[in-house]
Design a protein around this motif. Structure first.
Motif, mmCIF file in Angstrom:
data_model
loop_
_atom_site.group_PDB
_atom_site.id
_atom_site.type_symbol
_atom_site.label_atom_id
_atom_site.label_comp_id
_atom_site.label_asym_id
_atom_site.label_seq_id
_atom_site.Cartn_x
_atom_site.Cartn_y
_atom_site.Cartn_z
ATOM 1 N N UNK A 146 -36.238 -15.782 -36.721
ATOM 2 C CA UNK A 146 -37.321 -15.230 -37.538
ATOM 3 C C UNK A 146 -38.565 -16.105 -37.494
ATOM 4 N N UNK A 147 -38.357 -17.420 -37.452
ATOM 5 C CA UNK A 147 -39.484 -18.355 -37.522
ATOM 6 C C UNK A 147 -39.872 -18.932 -36.165
ATOM 7 N N UNK A 148 -39.293 -18.390 -35.086
ATOM 8 C CA UNK A 148 -39.690 -18.815 -33.751
ATOM 9 C C UNK A 148 -39.342 -20.251 -33.417
ATOM 10 N N UNK A 149 -38.255 -20.780 -33.979
ATOM 11 C CA UNK A 149 -37.833 -22.156 -33.701
ATOM 12 C C UNK A 149 -36.834 -22.121 -32.542
ATOM 13 N N UNK A 150 -37.356 -21.902 -31.346
ATOM 14 C CA UNK A 150 -36.501 -21.576 -30.203
ATOM 15 C C UNK A 150 -35.761 -22.781 -29.621
ATOM 16 N N UNK A 151 -36.316 -23.973 -29.752
ATOM 17 C CA UNK A 151 -35.603 -25.154 -29.242
ATOM 18 C C UNK A 151 -34.287 -25.345 -29.981
ATOM 19 N N UNK A 152 -34.349 -25.260 -31.308
ATOM 20 C CA UNK A 152 -33.139 -25.403 -32.114
ATOM 21 C C UNK A 152 -32.207 -24.218 -31.908
ATOM 22 N N UNK A 153 -32.768 -23.025 -31.726
ATOM 23 C CA UNK A 153 -31.947 -21.841 -31.498
ATOM 24 C C UNK A 153 -31.111 -22.003 -30.231
ATOM 25 N N UNK A 154 -31.730 -22.476 -29.155
ATOM 26 C CA UNK A 154 -30.998 -22.699 -27.899
ATOM 27 C C UNK A 154 -29.917 -23.752 -28.090
ATOM 28 N N UNK A 155 -30.242 -24.784 -28.864
ATOM 29 C CA UNK A 155 -29.281 -25.861 -29.107
ATOM 30 C C UNK A 155 -28.058 -25.349 -29.868
ATOM 31 N N UNK A 156 -28.290 -24.538 -30.889
ATOM 32 C CA UNK A 156 -27.184 -24.010 -31.685
ATOM 33 C C UNK A 156 -26.291 -23.100 -30.844
ATOM 34 N N UNK A 157 -26.920 -22.244 -30.037
ATOM 35 C CA UNK A 157 -26.135 -21.341 -29.185
ATOM 36 C C UNK A 157 -25.301 -22.119 -28.160
ATOM 37 N N UNK A 158 -25.922 -23.083 -27.499
ATOM 38 C CA UNK A 158 -25.224 -23.780 -26.413
ATOM 39 C C UNK A 158 -24.226 -24.813 -26.918
ATOM 40 N N UNK A 159 -24.651 -25.631 -27.882
ATOM 41 C CA UNK A 159 -23.772 -26.693 -28.377
ATOM 42 C C UNK A 159 -22.749 -26.183 -29.377
#
Length: 207
Positions: A146-159
């Motif tokens: 929702x807030x466009x925090x894509x670096x953390x989003x990728x981290x959560x998905x992958x890690x």
């Protein structure tokens, strides 16, 4: 620690009342709780009692309406990898606070107020240093997207979920949406600094 915490909270200086002619130079109450937070977090980190930190300690700060001081002092411990876990309840309060109108943080010795996405960027920075395998994925991923925090989003998905496909799909969707909303033929900056969401998200997708 519980006895010390109780005494420190009960005997904390009263918040100053602003005076038009003689404004105080220091807020003794905030300084008191900042010192108290440092002592409590350091102690609980050393003896590995995070249950105490996110239980009695945090709730004492929240009851005194100084949870923002607790978060200010807690954040450096996370960013320096001294803590890699935030209890779900405390994380929800942290996110809620960062989503509110302002988020207080210190720059050097000067306290400043960050608003909007600036506060949520602190959530993103912290998430990159936390053990995401023990988080509530649904709420965290919804917040990040929702807030466009894509670096953390990728981290959560992958890690956290071992999923490398979904974050790429999310990024590509965001790139296309941003491309529809911006001027694709605008002059690019020579220093490479993104000028719009399309460039910003595009760079993250490439990386």
């Amino acid at each position: 620690l519980k006895r010390y915490l109780k005494l420190a909270v009960e005997n904390a200086p009263s918040p100053y009342v602003k005076h038009k002619k003689r404004p105080p130079k220091h807020d003794l109450s905030s300084s008191h709780f900042q010192m108290l937070a440092g002592v409590c977090i350091e102690y609980c980190t050393v003896i590995k009692r995070l249950d105490l930190l996110y239980g009695t300690v945090f709730h004492s700060f929240r009851a005194a309406h100084y949870q923002h001081v607790f978060f200010d002092v807690l954040e450096p411990y996370i960013l320096h990898d001294l803590l890699n876990y935030i209890a779900p309840e405390v994380m929800s309060y942290f996110i809620e606070y960062c989503q509110s109108s302002s988020y207080h943080q210190a720059v050097g010795d000067t306290p400043v107020t960050v608003t909007g996405a600036g506060g949520l960027a602190s959530v993103e920075r912290c998430l990159l240093h936390l053990d995401v395998t023990v988080m509530d994925f649904d709420s965290i991923l919804a917040l990040l997207r929702t807030n466009g925090l894509y670096s953390a989003l990728c981290f959560v998905y992958t890690a956290g979920l071992d999923d490398y496909v979904t974050p790429l799909e999310v990024l590509l969707e965001a790139v296309f949406d941003a491309g529809d909303e911006c001027d694709m033929y605008a002059t690019r900056r020579l220093d490479g600094v993104p000028q719009n969401q399309f460039e910003s998200i595009g760079y993250k997708t490439i990386l």
